[in-house]
Design a protein around this motif. Structure first.
Motif, PDB file in Angstrom:
ATOM      1  N   ARG A  29       0.829  -1.206   0.000  1.00 35.65           N
ATOM      2  CA  ARG A  29       0.000   0.000   0.000  1.00 35.65           C
ATOM      3  C   ARG A  29       0.867   1.261   0.000  1.00 35.65           C
ATOM      4  O   ARG A  29       0.528   2.264  -0.625  1.00 35.65           O
ATOM      5  CB  ARG A  29      -0.932   0.025   1.210  1.00 35.65           C
ATOM      6  N   TYR A  51      -4.840   3.577   1.825  1.00 36.12           N
ATOM      7  CA  TYR A  51      -5.311   2.252   1.437  1.00 36.12           C
ATOM      8  C   TYR A  51      -6.262   2.357   0.234  1.00 36.12           C
ATOM      9  O   TYR A  51      -5.838   2.809  -0.820  1.00 36.12           O
ATOM     10  CB  TYR A  51      -5.936   1.558   2.643  1.00 36.12           C
ATOM     11  N   SER A  52      -7.505   1.987   0.354  1.00 40.10           N
ATOM     12  CA  SER A  52      -8.408   1.958  -0.804  1.00 40.10           C
ATOM     13  C   SER A  52      -9.628   2.844  -0.557  1.00 40.10           C
ATOM     14  O   SER A  52     -10.681   2.347  -0.143  1.00 40.10           O
ATOM     15  CB  SER A  52      -8.856   0.522  -1.096  1.00 40.10           C
ATOM     16  N   ASP A  72      -9.218   1.880   4.492  1.00 41.65           N
ATOM     17  CA  ASP A  72     -10.175   1.489   3.455  1.00 41.65           C
ATOM     18  C   ASP A  72     -11.520   2.184   3.620  1.00 41.65           C
ATOM     19  O   ASP A  72     -11.987   2.424   4.731  1.00 41.65           O
ATOM     20  CB  ASP A  72     -10.410  -0.028   3.504  1.00 41.65           C
TER      21      ASP A  72
END
Length: 214
Positions: A29, A51-52, A72
């Motif tokens: 990441r 992260y996402s 996330d």
């Protein structure tokens, strides 16, 4: 890259398999952050990891200190235009701050989040007000109103809290779960409720936390 790999190998030596997997995920990441986010972000310090996020817009108006972590599911939207309106937004996040899962931050003027702030899951922070004055125009199409938001160093904001436009939160404060904050909170305070109220403050003279009755 060679130095990064050697550093990774030295840190993984003697660790268990699950810890190794977690460490590898972190490095992956970090690599994605450096390659795909850093070139587009206004400023980003060392060892920051993204992260996402579900949505991450207005990157050039975002300034991240070192060792910031964005986990996330975050939705971070920095808005420089809305209909016919134009803004000069600024989102600053200080060193060591952690933004956990599913947080939603919207900024069209200025949001400053200090150093070593912990923002737990499902927190909302916004400096944007959607007016509803004109009943002939849908609320989502009416001109935005903005008010700056400030969150001081070392503050912890717990699950599902909402930080509204105009809020100013001091240093080393606790914002309780499900609180809705649109007030000025002094340093070293504990805040709970909807609407938020201060229930404890640190007394510097007595060097102890005291209950506040409101």
């Amino acid at each position: 890259m060679k130095k990064l790999l050697l550093d990774l190998c030295s840190k993984l030596e003697g660790r268990g398999i699950h810890e190794i997997i977690d460490r590898l995920k972190l490095y992956y990441r970090y690599l994605i952050t450096v390659l795909f986010y850093k070139p587009f972000i206004g400023e980003m310090g060392k060892k920051t990891v993204i992260y996402s996020p579900i949505r991450f817009t207005g990157l050039k108006f975002i300034y991240l200190g070192a060792k910031v972590t964005i986990f996330d599911g975050a939705r971070i939207e920095v808005v420089d235009r809305y209909g016919n309106q134009r803004f000069s937004p600024c989102l600053k996040i200080g060193e060591g701050t952690s933004i956990n899962q599913n947080c939603h931050i919207t900024c069209a003027e200025e949001i400053v989040i200090g150093m070593n702030v912990l923002i737990t899951a499902n927190v909302t922070i916004t400096d944007i007000i959607h007016p509803y004055d004109d009943i002939n125009v849908p609320i989502s199409r009416q001109p935005l109103i903005t008010k700056k938001v400030y969150i001081g160093d070392e503050t912890c904001i717990y699950q599902n809290a909402v930080i509204l436009p105009g809020a100013k939160i001091g240093k080393h404060c606790i914002i309780g779960a499900n609180s809705v904050v649109n007030i000025q909170v002094p340093d070293y305070s504990v805040v709970v409720g909807n609407p938020a109220r201060i229930v404890r403050q640190y007394n510097q003279m007595l060097q102890s936390w005291e209950k506040i009755y409101q």
